[in-house]
Design a protein around this motif. Structure first.
Motif, PDB file in Angstrom:
ATOM      1  N   SER A 183     -10.727   9.881  -0.361  1.00 51.98           N
ATOM      2  CA  SER A 183     -10.930   9.926   1.081  1.00 51.98           C
ATOM      3  C   SER A 183     -10.762  11.355   1.580  1.00 51.98           C
ATOM      4  O   SER A 183     -10.068  12.167   0.975  1.00 51.98           O
ATOM      5  N   ALA A 232       0.819  -1.212   0.000  1.00 46.97           N
ATOM      6  CA  ALA A 232       0.000   0.000   0.000  1.00 46.97           C
ATOM      7  C   ALA A 232       0.854   1.264   0.000  1.00 46.97           C
ATOM      8  O   ALA A 232       0.403   2.324  -0.453  1.00 46.97           O
ATOM      9  N   GLN A 263      -5.317   2.017   4.883  1.00 48.82           N
ATOM     10  CA  GLN A 263      -3.911   1.825   4.538  1.00 48.82           C
ATOM     11  C   GLN A 263      -3.319   3.085   3.939  1.00 48.82           C
ATOM     12  O   GLN A 263      -2.134   3.381   4.162  1.00 48.82           O
ATOM     13  N   GLY A 264      -4.133   3.845   3.224  1.00 47.32           N
ATOM     14  CA  GLY A 264      -3.639   5.101   2.677  1.00 47.32           C
ATOM     15  C   GLY A 264      -3.268   6.084   3.765  1.00 47.32           C
ATOM     16  O   GLY A 264      -2.182   6.690   3.735  1.00 47.32           O
ATOM     17  N   PRO A 268      -8.192   0.030   1.572  1.00 44.24           N
ATOM     18  CA  PRO A 268      -7.262   0.992   0.975  1.00 44.24           C
ATOM     19  C   PRO A 268      -7.347   2.377   1.595  1.00 44.24           C
ATOM     20  O   PRO A 268      -6.340   3.102   1.612  1.00 44.24           O
ATOM     21  N   VAL A 269      -8.503   2.736   2.133  1.00 44.27           N
ATOM     22  CA  VAL A 269      -8.629   4.043   2.792  1.00 44.27           C
ATOM     23  C   VAL A 269      -7.768   4.087   4.052  1.00 44.27           C
ATOM     24  O   VAL A 269      -6.967   5.016   4.254  1.00 44.27           O
ATOM     25  N   ARG A 307      -2.807   9.989   1.039  1.00 45.50           N
ATOM     26  CA  ARG A 307      -4.076   9.336   1.367  1.00 45.50           C
ATOM     27  C   ARG A 307      -4.754   8.809   0.098  1.00 45.50           C
ATOM     28  O   ARG A 307      -4.491   9.267  -1.010  1.00 45.50           O
ATOM     29  N   TYR A 308      -5.627   7.835   0.315  1.00 50.25           N
ATOM     30  CA  TYR A 308      -6.315   7.182  -0.794  1.00 50.25           C
ATOM     31  C   TYR A 308      -7.206   8.173  -1.531  1.00 50.25           C
ATOM     32  O   TYR A 308      -7.881   9.010  -0.916  1.00 50.25           O
ATOM     33  N   ASN A 309      -7.198   8.065  -2.836  1.00 47.79           N
ATOM     34  CA  ASN A 309      -7.973   8.979  -3.669  1.00 47.79           C
ATOM     35  C   ASN A 309      -9.454   8.941  -3.288  1.00 47.79           C
ATOM     36  O   ASN A 309     -10.068   7.877  -3.250  1.00 47.79           O
TER      37      ASN A 309
END
Length: 536
Positions: A490, A139, A470-471, A467-468, A486-488
C-alpha cells in the motif's frame, strides 16, 4: 449474578488463558469471554448510572455498585432513537454500556494502545452498535485494545432549553462520551490497555463528536486522548440554548405537559412509551419540512463555547495527530432520490441548514449545476438527485474535513492526514448510491465484524481493501502514524503537507496520493467562507 455452581467452573477456566477474564473495576466485577482466536471480550459493562427518573435529561453519573460477579457476555441495550418507536425491544433508556476487546495474552502491565470508537447516527440513533473489535486486534498483531459504547441521542441526549439548562444538563450525549473516556482513563489498564495512549475515533456523528471533543471547553486538553481519527465528519446546523427553545416547547405540547407547573418534571414523569410516542422530527423554524436529524449538540458556552468552524479558525482545539477523510458520494443516501427540480434541491438544503440565504443557494446552484450523468442503473432517479447530493455531501461532510486538515497544519500539527475513499461496490453503484457515506467502516473493522449487512463485494472483489484499511488504521492506533505498520504494497500516506490539499486516494485497485482537484478546492473555499453563517 452468576449461579453458585457455575462460578467455580468459570474460575477454573481462568487458568487456561494468559489474562484473567474476571476484571474488578471497583464498583463491579465483570467476567469476560476468552475466544478461541486469542481475543477476550467484555460486553455490556456499565460506565455510568442508568439515566432514569430524575437522571433523565441530566448529566451522566458514576455507575452504581453491583453485587457479585457480572457475566459480561451480552451487549447492553442500545439507546432510544428519534423518531421513536415504543415497541422496539432492542433499545432502552437504560443504555449506558460499553464493550472492551483485548488480546487474551494481555495483562495489567501490557500498556497496549487503545482505540476508543464513537458510533454515528446523526445524534438521533446509535447506528453502529456492537461493532466487534476482534478484526482490528488481529490486524494489529494482537497489539491494541478496542472500546466501543452507547451514548444518549435525540431528546434524551440533546434536548435543550432554559428549563433543561436550569433543571437538568445540556449536551448529555457528548457528556456520556466523555464519561466513557474517563472510564477508560480509570480502568482500561486492568484490561491491558494504556490510558496514556488513546486514539479517539468515530464516523459520521461519531466523527462530529471527535471534533466536538477536540474543541471542547475551547480546546482544553483533559488528557482523555492522544490522537484522533474521524471518518466522514459531520457539520450540522448548531443552535444556542435560546434558539433551541422551540424544540422543548413543541415536545412539551405533544406530551400533554403544557399545563404542568414544572414542564421538565412532567417530561421526566412520562413512561418511555409515552415519550417515544411523541418523539418525532419537526421542521426547523423557517424550514418547509423536518430535517434528517433535528437534535444535536447545542452551543452552551461551556462544553461547546461556539460554532465548530469558528473554534478551529481561532485555534481553540487540542493539537494531536489526526486523520480526517470522506467517501466520494457522501450525500446520496441522504438526499431524496426523487429530487427532480432545482426548487426541490434548494428546499432540501434549506431544511437541513435553515439559516442559508437565497443568495447563498443561488451561488451553490452555480457551483453545483444539474448533472445528467445520474448513476447507471437508477432510471427512476430525479434529475437533481445527484446535484443535490453533491452539494449536501460537500457542505456537511467533505469540505469540513478539508478545512480541518488545513487548519491543523497551519496550527503546527504536521501529523495531519486526509483520505478520499473511492472503492466502488457494484450493487451500490448500480442502485445509484456510488461510494456512499461511511462505507469504509466495513473495511476498517472487517465486514464480518460490523452490525448490519456489509456490501457483498467486501467479501469478494473488494476483499483486498480490508487489510489495506486495517493496516493504516491499526498502524495509526499503535504509533500515531498510519505508515509505520501499513499493509505491504500500500502507498505511503503523505501528510496534508505545507502546500496543502494532499490526501490518500483509496480505490479498489490500490492506493496513491492525490491533490484535491482545483474545482473541489474552490467549492470548499466558498462553503468554508459561509460556514459560520450556516451555524456549523
Amino acid at each position: 449474578m452468576l449461579p453458585p455452581l457455575v462460578f467455580p467452573l468459570l474460575v477454573a477456566a481462568v487458568n487456561v488463558v494468559a489474562v484473567d477474564p474476571l476484571v474488578d473495576v471497583d464498583y463491579a466485577k465483570y467476567f469476560g469471554t476468552a475466544r478461541p482466536g486469542g481475543v477476550t471480550d467484555w460486553l455490556g459493562i456499565r460506565y455510568a448510572a442508568p439515566p432514569l427518573g430524575e437522571l433523565r435529561f441530566a448529566a451522566p453519573q458514576d455507575p452504581l455498585p453491583e453485587e457479585g460477579v457480572q457475566v459480561a457476555n451480552q451487549h447492553g441495550l442500545i439507546c432510544l432513537r428519534t423518531p421513536g418507536d415504543p415497541t422496539v425491544n432492542t433499545t432502552s433508556e437504560d443504555c449506558l454500556f460499553l464493550d472492551v476487546y483485548a488480546p487474551s495474552a494481555a495483562n495489567a502491565s501490557s500498556k497496549l494502545p487503545v482505540y476508543f470508537f464513537i458510533q454515528g447516527g446523526g445524534f438521533a440513533e446509535n447506528s453502529n452498535p456492537n461493532y466487534n473489535g476482534t478484526g482490528l486486534i488481529e490486524a494489529s498483531g494482537m497489539n491494541i485494545v478496542v472500546v466501543n459504547f452507547n451514548y444518549r441521542v435525540g431528546p434524551f441526549g440533546f434536548l435543550a432549553s432554559q428549563e433543561v439548562a436550569e433543571g437538568g444538563s445540556l449536551n448529555n450525549g457528548l457528556k456520556d462520551q466523555r464519561k466513557a473516556m474517563e472510564w477508560v482513563q480509570n480502568y482500561i489498564s486492568r484490561f491491558g490497555g494504556d490510558p496514556d495512549h488513546v486514539v479517539m475515533g468515530g464516523e459520521s456523528a461519531g466523527a462530529a463528536s471527535v471534533t466536538y471533543h477536540l474543541t471542547a471547553y475551547g480546546g482544553r486538553n483533559d488528557g482523555l486522548f492522544q490522537a484522533a481519527a474521524a471518518e466522514s465528519q459531520s457539520f450540522a446546523t448548531m443552535f444556542t440554548v435560546e434558539q433551541s427553545q422551540w424544540q422543548f416547547n413543541n415536545l412539551v405540547l405533544r406530551a400533554g405537559c403544557a399545563g404542568a407547573e414544572d414542564t421538565l418534571a412532567c417530561l421526566r414523569n412520562l413512561t418511555v412509551a409515552e415519550l417515544q410516542t411523541v418523539n418525532i422530527q419537526t421542521p426547523f423554524p423557517g424550514a418547509q419540512y423536518a430535517p434528517l436529524y433535528m437534535y444535536g449538540p447545542t452551543i452552551d458556552g461551556d462544553l461547546i463555547p461556539d460554532y465548530t468552524y469558528r473554534l478551529f479558525e481561532q485555534g481553540k482545539f487540542v493539537r494531536v495527530p489526526s486523520i480526517f477523510g470522506d467517501d466520494t458520494n457522501e450525500g446520496t443516501i441522504f438526499v431524496y432520490n426523487t429530487t427532480n427540480t432545482i426548487g426541490e434541491s434548494d428546499t432540501f438544503l434549506q431544511a437541513q441548514f435553515p439559516y442559508i440565504t437565497r443568495a447563498q443557494l443561488a451561488k451553490i446552484n452555480i457551483l453545483y449545476p444539474v448533472t445528467n450523468d445520474t448513476f447507471p442503473a437508477a432510471p427512476n432517479a430525479g434529475k437533481y438527485w445527484r446535484q443535490c447530493s453533491n452539494a449536501y455531501g460537500e457542505i456537511r461532510y467533505i469540505c469540513p474535513g478539508v478545512y480541518i486538515s488545513g487548519v491543523l497544519v497551519q496550527a503546527g500539527v504536521t501529523d495531519s492526514w486526509n483520505y478520499h475513499y473511492n472503492v466502488e461496490d457494484p450493487q451500490q453503484t448500480a442502485e445509484g448510491y456510488g461510494v456512499r457515506h461511511t462505507v469504509e467502516t466495513n473495511a476498517i473493522w472487517g465486514p464480518q465484524y460490523v452490525t448490519g449487512t456489509p456490501p457483498a463485494s467486501y467479501n469478494t472483489t473488494n476483499a483486498g481493501v480490508v487489510p489495506v484499511m486495517q493496516g493504516y488504521w491499526t498502524s495509526f492506533i499503535r504509533t500515531f502514524n498510519p505508515n509505520t505498520y501499513r499493509y505491504n504494497g500500500s502507498a505511503e500516506w503523505g501528510t496534508w503537507g505545507e502546500q496543502g490539499y494532499q490526501r490518500l486516494l483509496i480505490q479498489g485497485n490500490g492506493t496513491l496520493m492525490e491533490t484535491v482537484p482545483a474545482d473541489q478546492q474552490g467549492r470548499c473555499a466558498y462553503l468554508s467562507s459561509i460556514a459560520v453563517e450556516l451555524r456549523q
